[in-house]
Write a protein that holds these residues in place. Structure first.
Motif, PDB file in Angstrom:
ATOM      1  N   PRO A  17       3.132 -15.570  17.575  1.00  0.00           N
ATOM      2  CA  PRO A  17       3.596 -14.710  16.485  1.00  0.00           C
ATOM      3  C   PRO A  17       4.846 -13.934  16.885  1.00  0.00           C
ATOM      4  N   ALA A  18       5.599 -13.511  15.901  1.00  0.00           N
ATOM      5  CA  ALA A  18       6.747 -12.630  16.153  1.00  0.00           C
ATOM      6  C   ALA A  18       6.241 -11.201  16.370  1.00  0.00           C
ATOM      7  N   PHE A  19       6.825 -10.517  17.321  1.00  0.00           N
ATOM      8  CA  PHE A  19       6.559  -9.078  17.435  1.00  0.00           C
ATOM      9  C   PHE A  19       7.777  -8.340  16.896  1.00  0.00           C
ATOM     10  N   ILE A  20       7.526  -7.447  15.930  1.00  0.00           N
ATOM     11  CA  ILE A  20       8.611  -6.779  15.205  1.00  0.00           C
ATOM     12  C   ILE A  20       8.433  -5.260  15.326  1.00  0.00           C
ATOM     13  N   PRO A  21       9.138  -4.615  16.251  1.00  0.00           N
ATOM     14  CA  PRO A  21       9.063  -3.157  16.337  1.00  0.00           C
ATOM     15  C   PRO A  21       9.967  -2.495  15.301  1.00  0.00           C
ATOM     16  N   PHE A  22       9.462  -1.415  14.724  1.00  0.00           N
ATOM     17  CA  PHE A  22      10.253  -0.600  13.799  1.00  0.00           C
ATOM     18  C   PHE A  22      10.712   0.657  14.532  1.00  0.00           C
ATOM     19  N   VAL A 193      -8.226 -10.172   7.546  1.00  0.00           N
ATOM     20  CA  VAL A 193      -8.100 -11.589   7.912  1.00  0.00           C
ATOM     21  C   VAL A 193      -8.196 -12.468   6.667  1.00  0.00           C
ATOM     22  N   GLN A 194      -9.140 -12.162   5.808  1.00  0.00           N
ATOM     23  CA  GLN A 194      -9.309 -12.913   4.567  1.00  0.00           C
ATOM     24  C   GLN A 194      -8.069 -12.807   3.686  1.00  0.00           C
ATOM     25  N   LYS A 204       4.952 -21.017   2.238  1.00  0.00           N
ATOM     26  CA  LYS A 204       5.301 -21.556   3.552  1.00  0.00           C
ATOM     27  C   LYS A 204       6.137 -20.555   4.345  1.00  0.00           C
ATOM     28  N   VAL A 205       6.510 -19.453   3.701  1.00  0.00           N
ATOM     29  CA  VAL A 205       7.277 -18.407   4.382  1.00  0.00           C
ATOM     30  C   VAL A 205       6.342 -17.663   5.341  1.00  0.00           C
ATOM     31  N   PRO A 206       6.789 -17.327   6.540  1.00  0.00           N
ATOM     32  CA  PRO A 206       5.932 -16.598   7.482  1.00  0.00           C
ATOM     33  C   PRO A 206       5.420 -15.284   6.897  1.00  0.00           C
ATOM     34  N   ALA A 226      -1.733 -13.961  11.737  1.00  0.00           N
ATOM     35  CA  ALA A 226      -0.464 -13.809  11.021  1.00  0.00           C
ATOM     36  C   ALA A 226       0.682 -14.393  11.837  1.00  0.00           C
ATOM     37  N   ASP A 227       1.830 -14.523  11.196  1.00  0.00           N
ATOM     38  CA  ASP A 227       3.016 -15.060  11.870  1.00  0.00           C
ATOM     39  C   ASP A 227       3.849 -13.968  12.530  1.00  0.00           C
ATOM     40  N   GLY A 228       3.544 -12.705  12.196  1.00  0.00           N
ATOM     41  CA  GLY A 228       4.303 -11.602  12.772  1.00  0.00           C
ATOM     42  C   GLY A 228       3.480 -10.332  12.794  1.00  0.00           C
ATOM     43  N   VAL A 229       3.753  -9.484  13.781  1.00  0.00           N
ATOM     44  CA  VAL A 229       3.073  -8.202  13.959  1.00  0.00           C
ATOM     45  C   VAL A 229       4.132  -7.105  13.949  1.00  0.00           C
ATOM     46  N   ILE A 230       3.989  -6.144  13.019  1.00  0.00           N
ATOM     47  CA  ILE A 230       4.971  -5.063  12.873  1.00  0.00           C
ATOM     48  C   ILE A 230       4.323  -3.746  13.279  1.00  0.00           C
TER      49      ILE A 230
END
Length: 267
Positions: A17-22, A193-194, A204-206, A226-230
């Motif tokens: 997954p992508a890790f996305i820091p704010f 999760v559901q 199809k977008v992450p 998920a595909d990314g974690v913010i």
């Protein structure tokens, strides 16, 4: 290819997954913001979400609201932030999206704002106060310029609107994990999760998840579905914790914290 698309393609091939820091631009100052972006990349962050301070944020909790206020009181403006992003681009190609109020974009003019954002090196915008039904002009301008407008989906979004948003999504979909505002949470909702699974069936977008993701355990759980974690508020809290320390210590200490989150997210 837009940097966001390229990054998610790379991560999909690695099954990570992508890790996305704010972080808020300009808190405690723009030089530290720049240094933190570069530090986060060095620690393994994949995409940066950069908050553009606004006086009346609608989705942000007290930690990020306070950071916006501090930055505004120091006179931080959009032009200064874009100049800082231009400086980052001399050293890094990490994708950067900015969270911004639509009033800020509208005041500058959609075409003008996106042109300036692109010139500085931004790759997209998250605009929490712009409903998908009202963003046709911005989407069209963005599509012509290979720029991404990131859409939000909440647990309360109806099936009809979720389908509509998923069809229009660019870059990635931002799933808001909790009902309410940003902030640090002890636990994430049982149905997350559901809900993520249902959303991923529509596009199809992450799909990246934010709001309330606060610990490495949260990041680990989200990273499996998920595909990314913010993560935002928890990182901004760390910045405040070290704001009176020398810049080098702040950057190192916050970088250590972000590294823990990344390790959780990526397993």
């Amino acid at each position: 290819m837009n940097r966001i698309d390229k990054k998610f393609q790379e991560l999909k091939a690695k099954k990570k997954p992508a890790f996305i820091p704010f972080i808020t631009a300009g808190d405690p100052d723009l030089q530290i913001t720049k240094d933190l972006i570069l530090e986060f990349e060095k620690r393994g962050a994949d995409i940066i979400e950069l908050g553009i301070p606004f006086s009346d944020p609608i989705a942000d909790g007290p930690i990020i609201q306070a950071s916006y206020y501090r930055a505004l009181m120091k006179g931080v403006k959009v032009a200064h932030i874009l100049d800082m992003v231009s400086e980052v681009r001399k050293k890094s190609e990490i994708p950067i999206v900015s969270m911004v109020s639509y009033s800020t974009v509208f005041k500058k003019g959609c075409q003008h704002f996106i042109e300036n954002a692109l010139k500085a090196g931004l790759d997209g915008l998250t605009i929490p106060d712009l409903p998908v039904e009202e963003n046709s002009e911005l989407f069209e301008i963005a599509e012509r310029n290979n720029f991404k407008i990131i859409c939000f989906v909440a647990p309360t979004t109806t099936d009809h609107r979720m389908t509509m948003i998923a069809e229009r999504a660019q870059g990635f979909l931002y799933y808001i994990s909790v009902v309410g505002i940003t902030g640090i949470r002890d636990a994430l909702p049982d149905d997350i999760v559901q809900n993520i699974g249902r959303l991923k069936q529509l596009t199809k977008v992450p799909v990246a998840v934010g709001f309330g993701v606060s610990t490495s355990d949260h990041a680990k759980m989200i990273g499996t579905v998920a595909d990314g974690v913010i993560v935002g508020s928890a990182i901004m809290r760390e910045i405040v914790k070290f704001e009176k320390e020398p810049a080098e210590k702040l950057i190192r200490s916050v970088g250590d914290f972000v590294k823990q989150l990344i390790s959780g997210a990526k397993g």
